[in-house]
Design an enzyme around this catalytic site. Structure first.
Site, PDB file in Angstrom:
ATOM      1  N   ARG A 105       0.809  -1.229   0.000  1.00  0.00           N
ATOM      2  CA  ARG A 105       0.000   0.000   0.000  1.00  0.00           C
ATOM      3  C   ARG A 105       0.837   1.271   0.000  1.00  0.00           C
ATOM      4  O   ARG A 105       0.334   2.354   0.270  1.00  0.00           O
ATOM      5  CB  ARG A 105      -0.999   0.023   1.169  1.00  0.00           C
ATOM      6  CG  ARG A 105      -2.063  -1.060   1.102  1.00  0.00           C
ATOM      7  CD  ARG A 105      -3.235  -0.732   2.009  1.00  0.00           C
ATOM      8  NE  ARG A 105      -4.265  -1.763   1.893  1.00  0.00           N
ATOM      9  CZ  ARG A 105      -4.375  -2.786   2.723  1.00  0.00           C
ATOM     10  NH1 ARG A 105      -3.522  -2.918   3.731  1.00  0.00           N
ATOM     11  NH2 ARG A 105      -5.328  -3.680   2.563  1.00  0.00           N
ATOM     12  N   LYS A 127       2.595  11.844 -11.287  1.00  0.00           N
ATOM     13  CA  LYS A 127       1.849  10.929 -12.154  1.00  0.00           C
ATOM     14  C   LYS A 127       2.687   9.680 -12.366  1.00  0.00           C
ATOM     15  O   LYS A 127       3.822   9.756 -12.847  1.00  0.00           O
ATOM     16  CB  LYS A 127       1.582  11.572 -13.519  1.00  0.00           C
ATOM     17  CG  LYS A 127       0.287  12.300 -13.655  1.00  0.00           C
ATOM     18  CD  LYS A 127       0.124  12.689 -15.125  1.00  0.00           C
ATOM     19  CE  LYS A 127      -1.171  13.390 -15.396  1.00  0.00           C
ATOM     20  NZ  LYS A 127      -1.284  13.722 -16.830  1.00  0.00           N
ATOM     21  N   GLU A 169       8.991  18.619 -24.805  1.00  0.00           N
ATOM     22  CA  GLU A 169       8.221  19.028 -23.631  1.00  0.00           C
ATOM     23  C   GLU A 169       8.584  20.451 -23.202  1.00  0.00           C
ATOM     24  O   GLU A 169       7.731  21.195 -22.706  1.00  0.00           O
ATOM     25  CB  GLU A 169       8.448  18.049 -22.476  1.00  0.00           C
ATOM     26  CG  GLU A 169       7.918  16.639 -22.720  1.00  0.00           C
ATOM     27  CD  GLU A 169       6.392  16.547 -22.704  1.00  0.00           C
ATOM     28  OE1 GLU A 169       5.724  17.537 -22.320  1.00  0.00           O
ATOM     29  OE2 GLU A 169       5.868  15.481 -23.082  1.00  0.00           O
ATOM     30  N   LYS A 206       5.805  23.648 -14.791  1.00  0.00           N
ATOM     31  CA  LYS A 206       5.015  22.460 -14.463  1.00  0.00           C
ATOM     32  C   LYS A 206       4.588  22.461 -13.001  1.00  0.00           C
ATOM     33  O   LYS A 206       3.435  22.144 -12.680  1.00  0.00           O
ATOM     34  CB  LYS A 206       5.795  21.184 -14.784  1.00  0.00           C
ATOM     35  CG  LYS A 206       4.962  19.936 -14.499  1.00  0.00           C
ATOM     36  CD  LYS A 206       5.483  18.689 -15.151  1.00  0.00           C
ATOM     37  CE  LYS A 206       4.500  17.541 -14.938  1.00  0.00           C
ATOM     38  NZ  LYS A 206       4.973  16.277 -15.533  1.00  0.00           N
ATOM     39  N   GLU A 216      -5.299  16.514 -11.713  1.00  0.00           N
ATOM     40  CA  GLU A 216      -5.715  16.720 -13.101  1.00  0.00           C
ATOM     41  C   GLU A 216      -7.245  16.769 -13.247  1.00  0.00           C
ATOM     42  O   GLU A 216      -7.832  16.135 -14.120  1.00  0.00           O
ATOM     43  CB  GLU A 216      -5.131  15.625 -14.012  1.00  0.00           C
ATOM     44  CG  GLU A 216      -5.098  16.039 -15.480  1.00  0.00           C
ATOM     45  CD  GLU A 216      -4.363  15.064 -16.369  1.00  0.00           C
ATOM     46  OE1 GLU A 216      -3.293  15.411 -16.855  1.00  0.00           O
ATOM     47  OE2 GLU A 216      -4.873  13.936 -16.562  1.00  0.00           O
ATOM     48  N   ARG A 220      -4.564  21.245 -14.816  1.00  0.00           N
ATOM     49  CA  ARG A 220      -3.408  20.410 -15.151  1.00  0.00           C
ATOM     50  C   ARG A 220      -3.533  19.788 -16.545  1.00  0.00           C
ATOM     51  O   ARG A 220      -2.534  19.393 -17.151  1.00  0.00           O
ATOM     52  CB  ARG A 220      -3.226  19.321 -14.085  1.00  0.00           C
ATOM     53  CG  ARG A 220      -1.970  18.480 -14.307  1.00  0.00           C
ATOM     54  CD  ARG A 220      -1.636  17.605 -13.127  1.00  0.00           C
ATOM     55  NE  ARG A 220      -0.470  16.768 -13.413  1.00  0.00           N
ATOM     56  CZ  ARG A 220       0.199  16.070 -12.509  1.00  0.00           C
ATOM     57  NH1 ARG A 220      -0.179  16.089 -11.245  1.00  0.00           N
ATOM     58  NH2 ARG A 220       1.249  15.344 -12.858  1.00  0.00           N
ATOM     59  N   ASN A 224      -1.190  18.560 -21.181  1.00  0.00           N
ATOM     60  CA  ASN A 224      -1.374  17.521 -22.195  1.00  0.00           C
ATOM     61  C   ASN A 224      -1.519  18.087 -23.602  1.00  0.00           C
ATOM     62  O   ASN A 224      -1.858  17.339 -24.533  1.00  0.00           O
ATOM     63  CB  ASN A 224      -2.590  16.664 -21.852  1.00  0.00           C
ATOM     64  CG  ASN A 224      -2.302  15.685 -20.736  1.00  0.00           C
ATOM     65  OD1 ASN A 224      -1.504  14.777 -20.889  1.00  0.00           O
ATOM     66  ND2 ASN A 224      -2.941  15.886 -19.600  1.00  0.00           N
ATOM     67  N   HIS A 227      -0.584  15.998 -26.640  1.00  0.00           N
ATOM     68  CA  HIS A 227      -0.481  14.615 -26.190  1.00  0.00           C
ATOM     69  C   HIS A 227      -1.652  13.726 -26.605  1.00  0.00           C
ATOM     70  O   HIS A 227      -1.502  12.508 -26.605  1.00  0.00           O
ATOM     71  CB  HIS A 227      -0.324  14.570 -24.667  1.00  0.00           C
ATOM     72  CG  HIS A 227       1.049  14.943 -24.202  1.00  0.00           C
ATOM     73  ND1 HIS A 227       1.615  16.168 -24.465  1.00  0.00           N
ATOM     74  CD2 HIS A 227       1.981  14.248 -23.484  1.00  0.00           C
ATOM     75  CE1 HIS A 227       2.831  16.212 -23.938  1.00  0.00           C
ATOM     76  NE2 HIS A 227       3.078  15.064 -23.346  1.00  0.00           N
ATOM     77  N   HIS A 231       0.272  10.964 -28.135  1.00  0.00           N
ATOM     78  CA  HIS A 231       0.259   9.646 -27.494  1.00  0.00           C
ATOM     79  C   HIS A 231      -0.319   8.588 -28.425  1.00  0.00           C
ATOM     80  O   HIS A 231       0.136   7.440 -28.433  1.00  0.00           O
ATOM     81  CB  HIS A 231      -0.567   9.685 -26.207  1.00  0.00           C
ATOM     82  CG  HIS A 231       0.233  10.030 -24.999  1.00  0.00           C
ATOM     83  ND1 HIS A 231      -0.339  10.350 -23.791  1.00  0.00           N
ATOM     84  CD2 HIS A 231       1.586  10.088 -24.789  1.00  0.00           C
ATOM     85  CE1 HIS A 231       0.614  10.610 -22.910  1.00  0.00           C
ATOM     86  NE2 HIS A 231       1.780  10.460 -23.481  1.00  0.00           N
ATOM     87  N   HIS A 246       9.191   9.416 -27.414  1.00  0.00           N
ATOM     88  CA  HIS A 246       8.054  10.180 -26.905  1.00  0.00           C
ATOM     89  C   HIS A 246       8.018  11.598 -27.482  1.00  0.00           C
ATOM     90  O   HIS A 246       7.002  12.046 -28.004  1.00  0.00           O
ATOM     91  CB  HIS A 246       8.109  10.237 -25.378  1.00  0.00           C
ATOM     92  CG  HIS A 246       7.054  11.099 -24.771  1.00  0.00           C
ATOM     93  ND1 HIS A 246       5.731  10.707 -24.677  1.00  0.00           N
ATOM     94  CD2 HIS A 246       7.104  12.355 -24.224  1.00  0.00           C
ATOM     95  CE1 HIS A 246       5.021  11.668 -24.105  1.00  0.00           C
ATOM     96  NE2 HIS A 246       5.836  12.672 -23.824  1.00  0.00           N
TER      97      HIS A 246
END
Length: 345
Positions: A105, A127, A169, A206, A216, A220, A224, A227, A231, A246
């Site tokens: 956990r 993230k 980025e 950021k 998000e 936030r 993206n 993306h 992506h 990427h």
């Protein structure tokens, strides 16, 4: 938020940081490249520790590798007071952090990002996740690392293609939040910039966004930009001979989504041309056959910003300002891919 440490002497700064922490056992996670090129730069500053090495590459950022990491943690008898150091690029930080945050956990971890991409993006913001069924970062959690230790010394270990991947980025940060920063970024001789200063500005952008929206739920999402399509392009070619890094895929996505920004938010033609010039000047163009368009568009429907069947994009009103939750139609995505293919370098 995590503690960001900018290090000019990585061995001394890491040793100093660890001397202030209490932990039962120490583990290091690295990929097969980083363990040879970057791990030796910190090894002498570490007390007794165990090391897990996985095969390098986005293709290994999956549940199978996670199972191996969890098994290693179990065999090492890590308890909930253990501490994990993830040293490497975005794959290592994402997956190592995900495994640490779910083992028993959750145990503590720190990130030492070694690529430009991970220093300005993946290691900051909490993230974490892995790819699943061909979808990027499909399984994951939000968990902040205890610290992120950033040193530009690692950038000397990178091939130019990896450095350029991270630069995508950085360009994005300027596009969504700081027009002057975007203008200052070089197209010619881009690899010879003052990376230390650039990294600090990008991380600051950021952090400013993430601190206001850590999960998000709104703002936030502007991170993206580029993306949704990027992506999808990256995922489509992930396990093929046309595999893209990427940042290379995000460069495609930013151009396509800049076109959508003009269509939906009236981004000016002059600013669209500035974006084209900057991104094409650094990244050139990749070949995306029209036969692949339907598959790429289908992958856009798996984007995490979507709500039901509505495709939500983050798009630019102007350079330096981004809006989120802009609903975009399938036909318009098709147009944006055709626009990209028609660009000339």
């Amino acid at each position: 938020m995590e503690k960001i440490v900018y290090s000019s002497q990585i061995e001394k700064d890491l040793a100093r940081y660890l001397s202030t922490r209490k932990y039962s056992k120490l583990g290091v996670i690295a990929d097969s490249h980083t363990v040879q090129t970057c791990y030796p730069l910190i090894q002498s500053s570490l007390p007794e520790h165990a090391v897990f090495v996985f095969d390098a590459g986005e293709i290994h950022k999956n549940l199978e590798t996670c199972s191996q990491i969890w098994q290693w943690m179990t065999e090492q008898a890590f308890d909930r007071k253990a501490l994990i150091i993830n040293i490497g690029g975005g794959v290592t930080g994402d997956m190592g952090g995900f495994c640490a945050s779910t083992y028993k956990r959750g145990i503590r971890f720190i990130n030492i990002p070694t690529t430009l991409l991970s220093q300005v993006d993946a290691s900051v913001g909490g993230k974490l996740g892995i790819d699943f069924m061909g979808y990027k970062n499909h399984i994951g959690v939000f968990t902040q690392p205890e610290a992120v230790i950033i040193s530009d010394v690692f950038l000397k270990t990178l091939p130019e293609a990896e450095l350029r991947s991270g630069y995508a980025e950085i360009i994005k940060h300027g596009l969504i939040a700081n027009a002057n920063y975007f203008e200052s970024l070089k197209t010619e001789n881009w690899a010879s910039q003052n990376w230390k200063d650039i990294i600090e500005v990008s991380v600051g952008i950021k952090e400013s966004v993430v601190s206001r929206d850590p999960k998000e739920e709104g703002l936030r999402k502007i991170l993206n930009f580029g993306h949704t399509i990027g992506h999808a392009v990256e995922s489509h070619y992930l396990d093929t001979s046309n595999h893209l890094l990427h940042g290379e895929a995000i460069a495609v996505g930013m151009l396509a989504e800049a076109f959508l920004s003009q269509k939906y938010l009236r981004l000016s033609h002059d600013e669209l041309q500035k974006i084209e010039s900057k991104i094409l000047g650094v990244f050139g163009k990749v070949s995306i056959p029209e036969d692949d368009f339907d598959a790429i568009i289908s992958l856009c429907f798996q984007d995490k910003k979507n709500e039901g069947s509505i495709l939500n994009f983050s798009l630019l009103t102007k350079i330096g300002h981004c809006e989120y939750n802009i609903a975009v139609g399938k036909e318009e995505i098709l147009q944006s891919l055709r626009y990209y293919n028609d660009l000339t370098t």
